[in-house]
Design an enzyme around this catalytic site. Structure first.
Site, short mmCIF file in Angstrom:
data_model
loop_
_atom_site.label_atom_id
_atom_site.label_comp_id
_atom_site.label_asym_id
_atom_site.label_seq_id
_atom_site.Cartn_x
_atom_site.Cartn_y
_atom_site.Cartn_z
N PHE A 28 82.85 -69.37 5.80
CA PHE A 28 82.91 -70.45 6.85
C PHE A 28 81.81 -71.44 6.56
CE2 PHE A 28 83.00 -72.93 10.72
CZ PHE A 28 83.71 -74.13 10.81
N ASP A 48 76.67 -63.25 -1.35
CA ASP A 48 78.26 -62.88 -0.82
C ASP A 48 78.65 -61.28 -1.16
OD1 ASP A 48 80.86 -63.21 1.40
OD2 ASP A 48 79.85 -64.90 1.55
N GLY A 53 84.05 -63.80 4.00
CA GLY A 53 83.90 -65.01 2.51
C GLY A 53 85.02 -64.26 1.81
N THR A 107 73.27 -55.33 8.30
CA THR A 107 73.13 -56.70 8.10
C THR A 107 71.88 -57.85 8.82
OG1 THR A 107 74.93 -56.79 7.12
CG2 THR A 107 73.88 -59.22 7.33
N ALA A 129 70.44 -68.63 10.11
CA ALA A 129 71.17 -68.47 10.53
C ALA A 129 71.36 -68.69 12.15
CB ALA A 129 73.02 -68.99 10.19
N TYR A 160 75.80 -57.64 16.47
CA TYR A 160 75.70 -58.96 16.62
C TYR A 160 74.44 -59.77 16.89
CZ TYR A 160 77.03 -63.65 15.02
OH TYR A 160 77.07 -65.11 15.61
N LYS A 164 71.30 -60.53 15.40
CA LYS A 164 70.29 -61.78 15.40
C LYS A 164 69.19 -62.12 15.82
CE LYS A 164 73.71 -63.49 13.34
NZ LYS A 164 73.25 -64.08 11.85
#
Ligand code: NAD
Ligand code: UDP
Length: 337
Positions: A28, A48, A53, A107, A129, A160, A164
């Site tokens: 996105f 990607d 995606g 990831t 990000a 997550y 991050k």
């Protein structure tokens, strides 16, 4: 010549085209970023693994000779000539990042490490990000960058949130110890065209449910709040942050400070779509944050940035997008039948 914003003087300045790697570029946000950077005249390599995606997000960009797509998972090292990196690769919606939580952590941690090592070897500037999730279920409201957060390391969101947070630590240490030029954006809930209909986040869920006449599912009593930023505003913030002086790394909050309850969001979607859907309540997910609103004082001061698109306007554009996507999938089903 490409154009970037010089954040200090807040004017557009001409720059030579650069080779820019955008990981998660078919997602996105990534697809909007690729488009924006291509329009500015840069060469874009979109990397990607197509886990969330979609090729349809970037197919229209094949008209640029300066655009290429590489199917690659960032948990594996990659070796390419680049001048800049935007690291957006990570599932972002709770159902998607919880589907394979170990891979989500991998990831964000191993993937970020691989990209930082690539940035170091190429002397490239690198953007991360990051997310408002680093604040978890916040006790400080609105959230300022100096707040350390309130994250459960042992819950379903931890893969997550902690992934991050660890990525931010890696970015910090590569900057402090190895001289890599880093830029960290803490992104708050962003919405807009090219979200997947099955993304699972609240804006796309409500719009798709409203357009299909299905029940609109509010989790909990709907009094929890979020701040919703339109995608174009956010991408402007990315580009301005990347253009800042090397001495500025962030982290900096990027989000729209307008704060809405989830019940208010549902009402707005029903009103704009004119839907006859019922609003129903479903159980609140574990560790769902009660409230979220960015303090954007730092972004205003350093980037000269603040969002321009109000929620009602952004929702209208997003609803038009989903109307097209849903109509297209009906046509495709009819052709197959
Ligand atoms: P998205 O799911 O649409 O995009 C993520 C992209 O990353 C997808 O194209 C996916 O296939 C790709 N990807 C995932 N894991 C990968 C891997 N291991 N290797 C290569 N590619 C991989 O989500 P989005 O909303 O566009 O989010 C983009 C980034 O912004 C994410 O890092 C997310 O954490 C961050 N972010 C987004 C929001 C938001 O509201 N949209 C808020 C905070 C942070
Ligand atoms: N939510 C909801 N209905 C949905 C999807 C989400 O009420 O169909 C709620 C969710 O519980 C949370 C808020 O909307 O309180 C935002 O959820 P989202 O998954 O979009 O983002 P995040 O929780 O990561 O901010």
């Amino acid at each position: 010549m490409g154009i970037i914003y010089n954040a200090q003087s807040r004017v557009a300045v001409a720059q030579a085209p650069r080779r820019i790697l955008v990981t998660g570029g078919a997602g996105f946000l990534g697809s909007h970023l690729c488009e924006r950077l291509l329009e500015a005249g840069h060469h874009i390599i979109c990397v990607d693994n197509f886990s969330t995606g979609l090729m349809r997000n970037v197919r229209h960009l094949s008209r640029y000779n300066s655009f290429s797509v590489v199917n690659h998972d960032i948990v594996e090292p990659l070796d390419i000539e680049i001048d800049e990196i935007y690291n957006l690769a990570s599932p972002a919606s709770p159902p998607h990042y919880q589907a394979d939580p170990v891979h989500t952590t991998r990831t964000n941690v191993i993937g970020s490490l691989n990209l930082l090592e690539l940035a170091e070897s190429r002397n490239a500037r690198i953007f991360q990000a990051s997310t408002s999730e680093v604040y978890g279920d916040p006790h400080v409201h609105p959230q300022v960058e100096s707040y350390w957060g309130n994250v459960n390391p042992f819950g379903p969101r931890a893969c997550y949130d902690e992934g991050k947070r660890c990525a931010e630590t890696l970015f910090h240490d590569f900057r402090a110890r190895r001289g890599v030029e880093v830029k960290i954006a803490r992104i708050f809930n962003t919405y807009g065209p090219r979200m997947r209909p099955d993304d699972g986040r609240v804006v796309s869920n409500f719009i798709v449910q409203a357009l299909k006449g299905e029940d609109i599912t509010i989790y909990g009593d709907g009094t929890q709040t979020r701040s919703f930023c339109y995608v174009d505003d956010l991408i402007e913030g990315f580009v301005r942050l990347m253009g800042t002086d090397p001495s500025f790394s962030g982290p900096v909050n990027l989000g729209n400070p307008g704060e809405f309850t989830i019940a208010e969001l549902a009402e707005q979607v029903v009103e704009i779509t004119g839907s006859r859907s019922r609003i129903v309540n479903r159980p609140l997910p574990v560790d769902d944050p009660r409230q979220r609103r960015p303090d954007i004082t730092l972004a205003e001061r350093v980037l000269g940035w603040r969002p321009r698109v109000p929620l009602s306007e952004g929702l209208k554009d997003t609803i038009l997008y989903f109307e097209r996507v849903l109509a297209q999938s009906v046509r495709e089903r009819e052709e197959v039948a």
